[in-house]
Enzyme design. Structure first.
Site, PDB file in Angstrom:
ATOM      1  N   CYS A   1       0.838  -1.205   0.000  1.00 11.96           N
ATOM      2  CA  CYS A   1       0.000   0.000   0.000  1.00 11.96           C
ATOM      3  C   CYS A   1       0.870   1.251   0.000  1.00 11.96           C
ATOM      4  CB  CYS A   1      -0.921  -0.003   1.221  1.00 11.96           C
ATOM      5  SG  CYS A   1      -1.978   1.459   1.301  1.00 11.96           S
TER       6      CYS A   1
ATOM      7  N   GLY B   1      -2.448  -7.190 -10.372  1.00 12.83           N
ATOM      8  CA  GLY B   1      -2.338  -5.898 -11.030  1.00 12.83           C
ATOM      9  C   GLY B   1      -2.920  -5.857 -12.432  1.00 12.83           C
TER      10      GLY B   1
END
Length: 342
Positions: free
Chosen positions: A109, A221
């Site tokens: 993150c 992703g």
């Protein structure tokens, strides 16, 4: 698995969980309510909680609320945010006691808020801290401990950055690495931009699997279709999908059949919604508001006739304090009517 000499290799705890397809942890999105709905569509998908910080579990007034889930959610993993090894060890033990099937450390993150607490992607710059955390978590519990991270930070463009990081962390005995195939830009980009602006480098993750064939490498992703998942599974052990599984949840209905070789749980969107209704009714009786439940299913008719009307009806009526199950049932009937008319 049998070796050449006929003996059997020890199976790591991580191998007991099938991570061929999983849904990424997403703040405010992968709540228990969303996960229960996802489970009406796929029984094999590995589900992850939102990231829970060690502070929320160890210093909050009601830590149990971060550990609650419905039994139907298994297999389910708890993702932790933190950097203190002792605290992460305690939280890993709590995860095991709460019945989670895996505990994962967030090293991906990029938000400013978590950086200030040395949480998330910034930890890639502190591999010794990550190693201490991994050891402490493994020592504290017997469920699989995994890590989710990026391929580099800021201007680091070389493949050697992620290769060396993975090789270093693997010395702790961690065998499962979930790799978001983008850099994390720690300054100047929002978390949203960090999911879109840094280029995807799937070939870096593919190379990791070649360089570390004994590790379980999961790619994350930018993946939007099961066809893309199949393409990636030729190179890696598993695929983790994030926003597409939230905004277009119907793709989950084909996961069990296409990626796990099993039977589909449902054959149309109405079956999934019918399976979700009893849960919604129970939660409404417990005092939860309808909007908090239905916000997770707004995309179930994405691309279908009546999809916009479904979203609009729920959005306009679900937020009312006295909204009951009839609002959801009426929204479903609205779609049926629209499709029959069309």
């Amino acid at each position: 698995m049998p070796l050449e000499n006929g003996s059997t290799a020890p199976v790591s705890p991580s191998a007991k969980l099938n991570r061929r397809f999983s849904i990424a942890p997403m703040m405010d999105w992968t709540t228990s309510d969303y996960r229960v709905f996802a489970r009406t569509l796929s029984k094999n998908t590995l589900l992850y909680t939102e990231m829970v910080t060690t502070g929320a579990l160890l210093q909050g007034n009601h830590p149990e609320r971060f550990l609650r889930y419905d039994e139907c959610e298994h297999p389910i993993a708890l993702q932790l945010g933190g950097s203190d090894a002792v605290a992460l060890g305690k939280c890993a033990k709590m995860a095991e006691q709460a019945g989670f099937d895996e505990v994962n450390l967030n090293v991906g993150c990029p938000s400013d808020r978590v950086q200030n607490s040395l949480i998330g992607a910034c930890l890639m710059a502190h591999p010794d801290k990550v190693k201490d955390a991994m050891r402490a978590m493994q020592d504290a519990c017997s469920i699989p401990v995994t890590i989710k991270h990026r391929i580099g930070l800021d201007e680091q463009e070389e493949y050697s950055v992620v290769r060396d990081f993975v090789g270093d962390i693997a010395t702790t005995g961690i065998t499962t690495f979930i790799v978001h195939a983008r850099n994390a830009i720690l300054q100047g980009l929002s978390p949203k931009e960090n999911r879109e602006v840094p280029p995807l480098k799937y070939h870096y993750v593919h190379q990791l699997k070649k360089d570390f064939p004994d590790l379980e490498i999961i790619l994350n992703g930018g993946i939007k279709t099961l066809e893309e998942c199949q393409e990636q599974l030729a190179h890696v052990d598993g695929v983790m999908v994030g926003r597409e599984a939230y905004h277009n949840p119907w793709i989950l209905s084909q996961v069990d059949e296409q990626l796990f070789g099993g039977q589909a749980l449902v054959h149309d969107r109405y079956e999934a919604l019918d399976a979700f209704v009893p849960y919604v009714e129970r939660k409404l009786e417990e005092g939860e508001r309808l909007l908090h439940l239905t916000r997770h299913i707004l995309g179930i008719f994405q691309g279908e006739a009546g999809g916009k009307q479904f979203r609009r009806y729920l959005s306009e009526n679900g937020h009312k304090a006295d909204a009951k199950i009839n609002v959801l049932l009426e929204a479903i009937e609205l779609v049926k009517h629209h499709q029959q008319k069309g």
